[in-house]
Design a protein around this motif. Structure first.
Motif, PDB file in Angstrom:
ATOM      1  N   ILE A 197       0.840  -1.205   0.000  1.00 23.71           N
ATOM      2  CA  ILE A 197       0.000   0.000   0.000  1.00 23.71           C
ATOM      3  C   ILE A 197       0.876   1.257   0.000  1.00 23.71           C
ATOM      4  N   GLN A 198       1.953   1.244   0.767  1.00 25.66           N
ATOM      5  CA  GLN A 198       2.840   2.407   0.820  1.00 25.66           C
ATOM      6  C   GLN A 198       3.557   2.604  -0.517  1.00 25.66           C
ATOM      7  N   LEU A 199       3.925   1.522  -1.177  1.00 28.83           N
ATOM      8  CA  LEU A 199       4.559   1.643  -2.488  1.00 28.83           C
ATOM      9  C   LEU A 199       3.563   2.124  -3.542  1.00 28.83           C
ATOM     10  N   LEU A 200       2.281   1.789  -3.387  1.00 28.76           N
ATOM     11  CA  LEU A 200       1.250   2.358  -4.264  1.00 28.76           C
ATOM     12  C   LEU A 200       1.146   3.867  -4.054  1.00 28.76           C
ATOM     13  N   SER A 201       1.250   4.297  -2.810  1.00 23.54           N
ATOM     14  CA  SER A 201       1.259   5.726  -2.504  1.00 23.54           C
ATOM     15  C   SER A 201       2.447   6.400  -3.184  1.00 23.54           C
ATOM     16  N   CYS A 202       3.584   5.757  -3.100  1.00 22.64           N
ATOM     17  CA  CYS A 202       4.806   6.255  -3.733  1.00 22.64           C
ATOM     18  C   CYS A 202       4.613   6.396  -5.239  1.00 22.64           C
ATOM     19  N   LEU A 203       4.039   5.378  -5.853  1.00 25.13           N
ATOM     20  CA  LEU A 203       3.797   5.391  -7.292  1.00 25.13           C
ATOM     21  C   LEU A 203       2.850   6.522  -7.686  1.00 25.13           C
ATOM     22  N   CYS A 204       1.799   6.716  -6.910  1.00 23.47           N
ATOM     23  CA  CYS A 204       0.829   7.771  -7.218  1.00 23.47           C
ATOM     24  C   CYS A 204       1.446   9.166  -7.135  1.00 23.47           C
ATOM     25  N   VAL A 205       2.223   9.424  -6.114  1.00 23.28           N
ATOM     26  CA  VAL A 205       2.828  10.758  -5.994  1.00 23.28           C
ATOM     27  C   VAL A 205       3.865  10.971  -7.096  1.00 23.28           C
ATOM     28  N   MET A 206       4.563   9.914  -7.496  1.00 20.72           N
ATOM     29  CA  MET A 206       5.523  10.042  -8.598  1.00 20.72           C
ATOM     30  C   MET A 206       4.794  10.363  -9.902  1.00 20.72           C
ATOM     31  N   ILE A 207       3.680   9.700 -10.149  1.00 18.34           N
ATOM     32  CA  ILE A 207       2.900   9.966 -11.362  1.00 18.34           C
ATOM     33  C   ILE A 207       2.393  11.405 -11.366  1.00 18.34           C
ATOM     34  N   ALA A 208       1.853  11.859 -10.242  1.00 14.75           N
ATOM     35  CA  ALA A 208       1.324  13.224 -10.155  1.00 14.75           C
ATOM     36  C   ALA A 208       2.414  14.265 -10.409  1.00 14.75           C
ATOM     37  N   ALA A 209       3.527  14.131  -9.735  1.00 12.18           N
ATOM     38  CA  ALA A 209       4.609  15.107  -9.906  1.00 12.18           C
ATOM     39  C   ALA A 209       5.191  15.052 -11.322  1.00 12.18           C
ATOM     40  N   SER A 210       5.250  13.873 -11.897  1.00  4.62           N
ATOM     41  CA  SER A 210       5.771  13.742 -13.262  1.00  4.62           C
ATOM     42  C   SER A 210       4.841  14.376 -14.288  1.00  4.62           C
ATOM     43  N   ILE A 211       3.542  14.136 -14.125  1.00  2.00           N
ATOM     44  CA  ILE A 211       2.579  14.755 -15.043  1.00  2.00           C
ATOM     45  C   ILE A 211       2.648  16.270 -14.922  1.00  2.00           C
ATOM     46  N   TYR A 212       2.699  16.775 -13.695  1.00  2.00           N
ATOM     47  CA  TYR A 212       2.768  18.227 -13.503  1.00  2.00           C
ATOM     48  C   TYR A 212       4.046  18.794 -14.102  1.00  2.00           C
ATOM     49  N   THR A 213       5.152  18.104 -13.926  1.00  2.00           N
ATOM     50  CA  THR A 213       6.425  18.557 -14.493  1.00  2.00           C
ATOM     51  C   THR A 213       6.323  18.662 -16.005  1.00  2.00           C
ATOM     52  N   ASN A 214       5.686  17.685 -16.610  1.00  2.00           N
ATOM     53  CA  ASN A 214       5.600  17.642 -18.063  1.00  2.00           C
ATOM     54  C   ASN A 214       4.578  18.619 -18.628  1.00  2.00           C
ATOM     55  N   ARG A 215       3.483  18.858 -17.928  1.00  2.00           N
ATOM     56  CA  ARG A 215       2.361  19.588 -18.496  1.00  2.00           C
ATOM     57  C   ARG A 215       2.115  20.983 -17.929  1.00  2.00           C
ATOM     58  N   HIS A 216       2.874  21.439 -16.926  1.00  2.00           N
ATOM     59  CA  HIS A 216       2.522  22.716 -16.289  1.00  2.00           C
ATOM     60  C   HIS A 216       2.600  23.890 -17.250  1.00  2.00           C
ATOM     61  N   LYS A 217       3.542  23.894 -18.159  1.00  4.05           N
ATOM     62  CA  LYS A 217       3.658  25.013 -19.105  1.00  4.05           C
ATOM     63  C   LYS A 217       2.449  25.034 -20.035  1.00  4.05           C
TER      64      LYS A 217
END
Length: 166
Positions: free
Chosen positions: A101-121
């Motif tokens: 469950i904690q590694l799923l949390s890790c995966l979700c936050v990585m996906i969120a930050a990665s999407i934001y990094t790629n799409r914020h502009k």
């Protein structure tokens, strides 16, 4: 062993706090007179606009919102499962469910930050915000999200390795 247990609990609560702060606070992209996050854009601190469906990049924002919320929920659930397993598991058994469950949390936050990094502009350009917003920098909430990623990863691996001892 009690000190190790206390450290693990504090580490997990710290991870959850980082996730809550980075999800809620308005500082993912900041500049001189503005701040943005995955919920709203504030110019001159008082003029806030909620990011809504009129934005062409709304699906990217929804993905970031959803994965950050999921990561926070998974982190809290992992803590509750850890407490339950602490008293229910036999000696020598691993906290595999907590770790998963904690590694799923890790995966979700990585996906969120990665999407934001790629799409914020694209997000800010498509909504028609002033050019000074494009010239900002990543804020502390964004950095806290990446730190939470590291903390949840370490915590997930720690639970996987941890065995219940006397």
């Amino acid at each position: 062993m009690l000190i190790l247990l206390a450290f693990i609990i504090v580490f997990h609560i710290t991870s959850a706090a980082l996730l809550f702060i980075s999800t809620i606070d308005n500082a993912w992209w900041v500049g001189k007179d503005f701040s943005t996050d995955v919920w709203k854009v504030c110019v001159n601190i008082t003029n806030c606009t909620v990011i809504n469906e009129s934005n062409s990049e709304y699906q990217s924002v929804q993905a970031v919102q959803a994965t950050m919320i999921l990561s926070t929920i998974f982190c809290c659930v992992a803590f509750l499962v850890f407490i339950l397993q602490l008293f229910r598991l036999k000696q020598g058994e691993r906290f595999v469910l907590t770790s998963t469950i904690q590694l799923l949390s890790c995966l979700c936050v990585m996906i969120a930050a990665s999407i934001y990094t790629n799409r914020h502009k694209d997000l800010h350009e498509s909504h028609g915000y002033p050019s000074e917003i494009l010239n900002g920098q990543y804020g502390y909430s964004f950095i806290l999200a990446w730190i939470a990623f590291v903390f949840t990863l370490i915590s997930g691996v720690m639970y996987l390795v941890l065995r219940k001892r006397k």
